[in-house]
Design a protein around this motif. Structure first.
Motif, mmCIF file in Angstrom:
data_model
loop_
_atom_site.group_PDB
_atom_site.id
_atom_site.type_symbol
_atom_site.label_atom_id
_atom_site.label_comp_id
_atom_site.label_asym_id
_atom_site.label_seq_id
_atom_site.Cartn_x
_atom_site.Cartn_y
_atom_site.Cartn_z
ATOM 1 N N SER A 18 -3.242 30.970 2.932
ATOM 2 C CA SER A 18 -4.126 29.812 2.754
ATOM 3 C C SER A 18 -3.978 28.875 3.947
ATOM 4 C CB SER A 18 -3.787 29.074 1.458
ATOM 5 O OG SER A 18 -2.498 28.514 1.560
ATOM 6 N N LEU A 19 -4.975 28.026 4.128
ATOM 7 C CA LEU A 19 -4.949 27.031 5.199
ATOM 8 C C LEU A 19 -5.338 25.690 4.608
ATOM 9 C CD1 LEU A 19 -6.875 28.796 8.122
ATOM 10 C CD2 LEU A 19 -4.419 28.389 7.975
ATOM 11 N N PRO A 20 -4.863 24.590 5.211
ATOM 12 C CA PRO A 20 -5.265 23.269 4.732
ATOM 13 C C PRO A 20 -6.771 23.037 4.924
ATOM 14 C CG PRO A 20 -3.606 23.113 6.487
ATOM 15 C CD PRO A 20 -3.956 24.550 6.351
ATOM 16 N N ILE A 21 -7.403 22.352 4.007
ATOM 17 C CA ILE A 21 -8.843 22.094 4.183
ATOM 18 C C ILE A 21 -9.106 21.181 5.372
ATOM 19 C CG2 ILE A 21 -9.456 22.487 1.751
ATOM 20 C CD1 ILE A 21 -9.774 19.391 1.574
ATOM 21 N N MET A 22 -8.103 20.473 5.854
ATOM 22 C CA MET A 22 -8.280 19.598 7.015
ATOM 23 C C MET A 22 -8.127 20.365 8.337
ATOM 24 S SD MET A 22 -9.223 16.671 6.165
ATOM 25 C CE MET A 22 -9.348 15.653 4.700
ATOM 26 N N ASP A 23 -8.044 21.689 8.262
ATOM 27 C CA ASP A 23 -7.948 22.432 9.518
ATOM 28 C C ASP A 23 -9.205 22.197 10.348
ATOM 29 O OD1 ASP A 23 -6.139 24.792 10.775
ATOM 30 O OD2 ASP A 23 -8.236 24.948 11.389
ATOM 31 N N ARG A 24 -9.016 21.887 11.621
ATOM 32 C CA ARG A 24 -10.147 21.534 12.482
ATOM 33 C C ARG A 24 -11.035 22.724 12.802
ATOM 34 N NH1 ARG A 24 -9.633 16.472 15.238
ATOM 35 N NH2 ARG A 24 -10.883 17.387 16.920
ATOM 36 N N GLY A 58 -7.513 27.048 27.309
ATOM 37 C CA GLY A 58 -7.365 26.064 28.376
ATOM 38 C C GLY A 58 -8.622 25.217 28.549
ATOM 39 N N GLU A 59 -9.786 25.846 28.454
ATOM 40 C CA GLU A 59 -11.056 25.131 28.657
ATOM 41 C C GLU A 59 -11.288 24.064 27.592
ATOM 42 O OE1 GLU A 59 -13.372 25.389 31.298
ATOM 43 O OE2 GLU A 59 -11.626 26.428 32.125
ATOM 44 N N ILE A 60 -10.739 24.273 26.381
ATOM 45 C CA ILE A 60 -10.901 23.233 25.350
ATOM 46 C C ILE A 60 -9.586 22.481 25.089
ATOM 47 C CG2 ILE A 60 -12.859 24.470 24.311
ATOM 48 C CD1 ILE A 60 -11.021 24.921 21.813
ATOM 49 N N ARG A 61 -8.621 22.688 25.988
ATOM 50 C CA ARG A 61 -7.366 21.929 25.978
ATOM 51 C C ARG A 61 -6.562 22.111 24.693
ATOM 52 N NH1 ARG A 61 -9.943 16.403 27.498
ATOM 53 N NH2 ARG A 61 -7.851 15.561 27.210
ATOM 54 N N ILE A 62 -6.448 23.371 24.261
ATOM 55 C CA ILE A 62 -5.454 23.713 23.231
ATOM 56 C C ILE A 62 -4.353 24.486 23.955
ATOM 57 C CG2 ILE A 62 -4.948 25.095 21.166
ATOM 58 C CD1 ILE A 62 -7.783 24.634 20.195
ATOM 59 N N GLU A 99 -5.871 14.514 9.772
ATOM 60 C CA GLU A 99 -6.908 13.695 9.144
ATOM 61 C C GLU A 99 -8.211 13.807 9.943
ATOM 62 O OE1 GLU A 99 -6.644 12.321 6.212
ATOM 63 O OE2 GLU A 99 -8.764 11.793 6.432
ATOM 64 N N ARG A 100 -9.333 13.890 9.269
ATOM 65 C CA ARG A 100 -10.592 14.140 9.963
ATOM 66 C C ARG A 100 -10.959 12.983 10.895
ATOM 67 N NH1 ARG A 100 -16.126 13.287 9.676
ATOM 68 N NH2 ARG A 100 -17.343 15.059 10.436
ATOM 69 N N ASP A 101 -11.054 13.351 12.180
ATOM 70 C CA ASP A 101 -11.392 12.380 13.215
ATOM 71 C C ASP A 101 -11.871 13.208 14.401
ATOM 72 O OD1 ASP A 101 -11.600 10.141 14.748
ATOM 73 O OD2 ASP A 101 -9.493 9.537 14.567
ATOM 74 N N PHE A 102 -12.978 12.821 15.031
ATOM 75 C CA PHE A 102 -13.530 13.708 16.060
ATOM 76 C C PHE A 102 -12.599 13.897 17.259
ATOM 77 C CE2 PHE A 102 -17.925 14.905 14.989
ATOM 78 C CZ PHE A 102 -18.055 14.221 13.788
ATOM 79 N N GLY A 103 -11.955 12.820 17.696
ATOM 80 C CA GLY A 103 -11.051 12.940 18.848
ATOM 81 C C GLY A 103 -9.890 13.872 18.506
ATOM 82 N N PHE A 104 -9.143 14.251 19.540
ATOM 83 C CA PHE A 104 -8.043 15.187 19.314
ATOM 84 C C PHE A 104 -7.045 14.614 18.302
ATOM 85 C CE2 PHE A 104 -8.199 17.521 23.731
ATOM 86 C CZ PHE A 104 -9.475 17.970 23.418
ATOM 87 N N PRO A 105 -6.355 15.465 17.562
ATOM 88 C CA PRO A 105 -5.376 14.999 16.575
ATOM 89 C C PRO A 105 -4.133 14.434 17.262
ATOM 90 C CG PRO A 105 -5.325 17.390 16.743
ATOM 91 C CD PRO A 105 -6.450 16.944 17.610
ATOM 92 N N PRO A 106 -3.265 13.745 16.505
ATOM 93 C CA PRO A 106 -2.060 13.164 17.120
ATOM 94 C C PRO A 106 -1.223 14.221 17.825
ATOM 95 C CG PRO A 106 -2.276 12.498 14.798
ATOM 96 C CD PRO A 106 -3.358 13.502 15.067
ATOM 97 N N ALA A 107 -0.541 13.788 18.890
ATOM 98 C CA ALA A 107 0.376 14.704 19.600
ATOM 99 C C ALA A 107 1.347 15.294 18.589
ATOM 100 C CB ALA A 107 1.130 13.924 20.675
ATOM 101 N N GLY A 108 1.667 16.528 18.785
ATOM 102 C CA GLY A 108 2.601 17.185 17.861
ATOM 103 C C GLY A 108 1.890 17.993 16.784
ATOM 104 N N THR A 109 0.557 17.824 16.652
ATOM 105 C CA THR A 109 -0.188 18.644 15.697
ATOM 106 C C THR A 109 -0.179 20.083 16.204
ATOM 107 O OG1 THR A 109 -1.614 16.760 15.218
ATOM 108 C CG2 THR A 109 -2.414 18.941 14.519
#
Ligand code: PDD
Length: 284
Positions: A18-24, A58-62, A99-109
């Protein structure tokens, strides 16, 4: 047999994953994927697929969560646990859950990693004998199609148009020129036996099978032209085919209901399919 999948470091039965529903990946399609073939229980061209995965991330900075060696070990283990002789390995990496937010998630995610296999007859596909028909649809995608993003809605709609037309693939068309298939690279062979496919750019995915087939074609003495081709030119072609990890080289015999040449798989498409399969099988 219980299907075993890989999720974030663990191998487990698919029904228990299973995965969290908040998965981006789920909320924003904020992720990358790869699909590599398995033949005789061995990965086909997996180094090239992993290099493209690394580039896409790399192109999407993950940050790529694994080295190529670690990815390879995971893929091999998954193929082994599912006893896949012939089929596909799927990898997906998303920007993780937050938490749903368009910008990147907090560092450490942490990125989310999902892998699974599919058993598929790629070699003995009946379609390889008859060839497939394609329909054309407008290319509705974004402008970075070189990134293998999980945002595939335009391709889902394109493939469904093919399904509803009773054909095997949809070719996407932009400004009168064929870009590529919904999940494949498009090729034509001109009347004077030149192999034509669109050059790499942001307009298409850099197909891994495409690279191998262009090399095999050149080794076989064919003239290769990487240039745009229009839908009109495709209709006039002697032959056409598609390439992908999931179909290798698949002849195209009909475009929007109009037969190409004799309406049968062409000799060059057949030959390139044989050459590709021989190489993919590797040394016995
Ligand atoms: N699709 N173009 C698009 C848009 C694709 O989705 C694919 C592959 C290709 C061919 O790339 P390759 O030769 O590396 O498989 C071209 C995979 C198979 C998929 O999405 O299932």
């Amino acid at each position: 047999m219980t299907r075993i999948v890989h999720v974030n470091g663990s191998f487990l039965p698919a029904a228990e994953a299973s995965l969290p529903i908040m998965d981006r990946g789920f909320l924003f399609a904020d992720g990358i994927y790869e699909v590599a073939a398995v033949l005789g229980g061995r990965l086909v061209d997996s180094d090239a697929h992993l290099a493209r995965l690394d580039r896409s991330l790399g192109e999407i900075r993950i940050a790529n969560p694994h080295s190529a060696a670690a990815w390879t070990a995971l893929m091999e283990e998954l193929v082994r646990r599912n006893a896949v002789e012939e089929g596909l390995v799927y990898i997906q990496v998303t920007r993780g859950a937050a938490e749903r937010d368009f910008g990147f998630p907090p560092a450490g995610t942490e990125p989310t990693v999902v892998m699974f296999t599919q058993t598929k007859n790629i070699l003995r596909s009946p379609q390889a004998e008859t060839g497939i028909a394609v329909v054309t649809v407008p290319d509705l995608r974004w402008k970075r199609r070189d990134i293998k993003s999980v945002a595939l809605l335009a391709q889902v709609l394109a493939k469904q148009a093919a399904v509803e037309a009773g054909v095997g693939e949809a070719w996407m068309v932009e400004d009168g020129f064929v870009t590529e298939g919904s999940s494949s690279t498009a090729f034509i062979v001109t009347a004077d036996r030149r192999l034509v496919t669109r050059p790499l750019s942001n307009a298409i995915l850099p197909g891994i099978t495409r690279v191998a087939v262009l090399r095999l074609a050149e080794e076989a003495g064919l003239t290769v032209e990487e240039r745009l081709f229009s839908l009109d030119e495709a209709h006039e072609a002697a032959e056409a085919f598609i390439t992908s990890a999931s179909s290798f080289v698949m002849p195209v015999v009909r475009i929007d209901g109009t037969p190409l040449g004799a309406g049968k798989p062409g000799p060059l498409a057949r030959r390139l399919r044989e050459l590709y399969i021989a190489e993919a099988r590797g040394p016995a």
